[in-house]
Design a protein around this motif. Structure first.
Motif, PDB file in Angstrom:
ATOM      1  N   LEU A 199      33.871  41.046  41.765  1.00  9.42           N
ATOM      2  CA  LEU A 199      34.179  40.040  40.565  1.00  9.42           C
ATOM      3  C   LEU A 199      33.347  40.827  39.524  1.00  9.42           C
ATOM      4  O   LEU A 199      32.170  41.026  39.626  1.00  9.42           O
ATOM      5  N   PRO A 200      34.250  40.843  38.153  1.00  9.60           N
ATOM      6  CA  PRO A 200      33.509  41.285  37.050  1.00  9.60           C
ATOM      7  C   PRO A 200      32.414  40.159  36.705  1.00  9.60           C
ATOM      8  O   PRO A 200      32.480  38.993  36.839  1.00  9.60           O
TER       9      PRO A 200
ATOM     10  N   THR B 242      43.800  39.629  35.892  1.00  8.82           N
ATOM     11  CA  THR B 242      44.090  40.552  37.305  1.00  8.82           C
ATOM     12  C   THR B 242      44.270  39.750  38.329  1.00  8.82           C
ATOM     13  O   THR B 242      44.043  38.482  38.830  1.00  8.82           O
TER      14      THR B 242
ATOM     15  N   ASN C  97      28.924  28.351  33.464  1.00 10.73           N
ATOM     16  CA  ASN C  97      28.303  29.603  33.906  1.00 10.73           C
ATOM     17  C   ASN C  97      27.094  29.472  34.371  1.00 10.73           C
ATOM     18  O   ASN C  97      25.896  30.220  34.049  1.00 10.73           O
TER      19      ASN C  97
ATOM     20  N   VAL D 135      27.047  36.339  38.915  1.00 10.46           N
ATOM     21  CA  VAL D 135      28.064  37.001  39.461  1.00 10.46           C
ATOM     22  C   VAL D 135      28.077  37.190  41.037  1.00 10.46           C
ATOM     23  O   VAL D 135      28.996  37.292  41.937  1.00 10.46           O
TER      24      VAL D 135
ATOM     25  N   ASP E  70      31.886  38.684  34.017  1.00 13.00           N
ATOM     26  CA  ASP E  70      32.615  37.482  33.106  1.00 13.00           C
ATOM     27  C   ASP E  70      33.690  36.789  33.812  1.00 13.00           C
ATOM     28  O   ASP E  70      34.373  35.950  33.158  1.00 13.00           O
ATOM     29  N   ALA E  71      33.993  37.068  35.016  1.00 11.32           N
ATOM     30  CA  ALA E  71      35.097  36.349  35.460  1.00 11.32           C
ATOM     31  C   ALA E  71      34.678  35.103  36.194  1.00 11.32           C
ATOM     32  O   ALA E  71      34.115  34.845  37.533  1.00 11.32           O
ATOM     33  N   ASN E  72      34.660  33.815  35.479  1.00  4.48           N
ATOM     34  CA  ASN E  72      34.102  32.731  35.876  1.00  4.48           C
ATOM     35  C   ASN E  72      34.959  31.891  36.577  1.00  4.48           C
ATOM     36  O   ASN E  72      34.489  30.611  36.987  1.00  4.48           O
TER      37      ASN E  72
ATOM     38  N   TYR F 289      42.153  36.300  38.321  1.00  4.37           N
ATOM     39  CA  TYR F 289      40.954  35.943  37.378  1.00  4.37           C
ATOM     40  C   TYR F 289      41.243  36.567  36.271  1.00  4.37           C
ATOM     41  O   TYR F 289      41.951  37.505  36.007  1.00  4.37           O
ATOM     42  N   ASN F 290      40.479  36.507  34.970  1.00  3.73           N
ATOM     43  CA  ASN F 290      40.421  36.667  33.769  1.00  3.73           C
ATOM     44  C   ASN F 290      39.175  37.476  33.532  1.00  3.73           C
ATOM     45  O   ASN F 290      38.102  36.970  33.968  1.00  3.73           O
ATOM     46  N   THR F 291      39.293  38.842  32.839  1.00  2.00           N
ATOM     47  CA  THR F 291      38.152  39.376  32.695  1.00  2.00           C
ATOM     48  C   THR F 291      38.371  39.941  31.174  1.00  2.00           C
ATOM     49  O   THR F 291      39.371  40.859  30.989  1.00  2.00           O
TER      50      THR F 291
ATOM     51  N   ASN G  17      42.223  31.306  30.742  1.00  2.00           N
ATOM     52  CA  ASN G  17      41.344  30.562  31.736  1.00  2.00           C
ATOM     53  C   ASN G  17      41.342  29.042  32.077  1.00  2.00           C
ATOM     54  O   ASN G  17      40.575  28.563  32.434  1.00  2.00           O
TER      55      ASN G  17
END
Length: 311
Positions: free
Chosen positions: A64-65, A49, A12, A16, A67-69, A42-44, A168
């Motif tokens: 991208l949200p 999604t 992280n 973003v 938290d989508a890392n 990706y995951n949020t 993730n």
């Protein structure tokens, strides 16, 4: 010829905005291997999604949200399954046990029809040969190296696969198509693409310097799991069927002929397909009729269905 690509910012260390910039540059660099469609997964939060469109990567608008890392991507050169129908494009959604996943494929599978018949896999509207890999995994009891090996050992033709699960974790299944993975350990960052040339070209275009990466080795027959914390596990699968058609010597023309002769779908059949798809995403055929009555187009409805896939 398609391209796998992705970002694993497990440390992280990117904002973003930086992540989105890296994604846009990396995806556009992958256009050398396909411009017919582009997709990411990706995951949020607790949601997996998938966002994909029948567009070249440079025409995509990625949002991208925060938290989508971890982002898994694909650019497509169509061989089987018309890209104008978005359900034919990568990544594909699947679920095995309680685990949801997205899968992308680089290559061409030559025995997808045979596998459909052998395992009596459900009929779907998806025409892409790659989707049989999803269906084979869905017949398993969990998402693991063992289940992935069972799937990979059934495939013939050419392939390298990437998967992202709802925890993730990113998986690679390396067949006879290329893959290059870079790791910046001090930053907690992985970037990958189908070729090293693509990665180098993307890095040269980026407005920041990540430093010198480690080259993560992955060979034919390897399976690799990069966990959400960046830790790596590996396993192997048998290559017994990988060269059943002589590797890259299998007949591409069969699939190209299929693509050029696909009938153009009528509006009525398109609506029927969307009604069938809607049920996969938790909506009813009546919901499709309601949206049409409210003035949405068939493409609007397909876009809505694929805007997010919920676990």
């Amino acid at each position: 010829m398609c391209c796998l690509f992705g970002i694993l910012d497990y440390g992280n260390t990117l904002t973003v905005r930086q992540r989105t910039k890296v994604l846009s540059i990396l995806a556009a660099s992958c256009e050398v291997r396909g411009t017919d469609a582009t997709g990411i997964a990706y995951n949020t939060g607790s949601r997996l999604t998938i966002y994909k469109r029948p567009k070249a990567a440079h025409k995509m608008s990625f949002r991208l949200p925060a938290d989508a890392n971890v982002i898994m991507g694909h650019t497509r050169m169509t061989t089987q399954g018309n890209e104008r129908f978005n359900y034919n494009n990568h990544p594909f959604y699947g679920k095995v046990g309680s685990t949801s996943f997205a899968l992308a494929h680089n290559g061409i599978l030559t025995n997808d029809d045979e596998l459909q018949q052998k395992y009596r896999l459900p009929k779907t509207n998806i025409q892409t040969d790659s989707y049989v890999a999803v269906q084979l995994l869905e017949k398993q009891t969990d998402l693991s190296f063992e289940s992935m090996a069972n799937m990979a050992e059934d495939l013939e033709g050419s392939f390298t696969l990437s998967l992202l699960d709802n925890g993730n974790n990113v998986y690679f299944i390396k067949g006879n198509n290329p893959l290059c993975i870079y790791h910046w350990r001090d930053r907690g960052l992985y970037l990958y693409a189908s070729t090293e040339d693509i990665l180098k070209a993307a890095l040269a275009r980026m407005p920041f310097d990540f430093g010198i990466p480690e080259h993560v080795e992955i060979n034919e027959g390897d399976m690799m799991r990069i966990a959400s914390n960046g830790e790596v596990e590996t396993a192997q699968f048998s290559l017994k069927n990988l060269y059943s058609y002589g590797g890259y010597g299998y007949p591409y023309s069969h699939y190209l002929d299929d693509w050029y002769t696909q009938p153009i779908r009528t509006e009525s059949s398109y609506k029927d397909i969307l009604k069938s798809m809607a049920q996969t995403f938790g909506y009813s055929p009546e919901d499709v009729d309601m949206l049409l009555a409210e003035g949405f187009t068939l493409q609007d409805i397909e876009d809505f269905l694929y805007e997010g896939v919920y676990c």
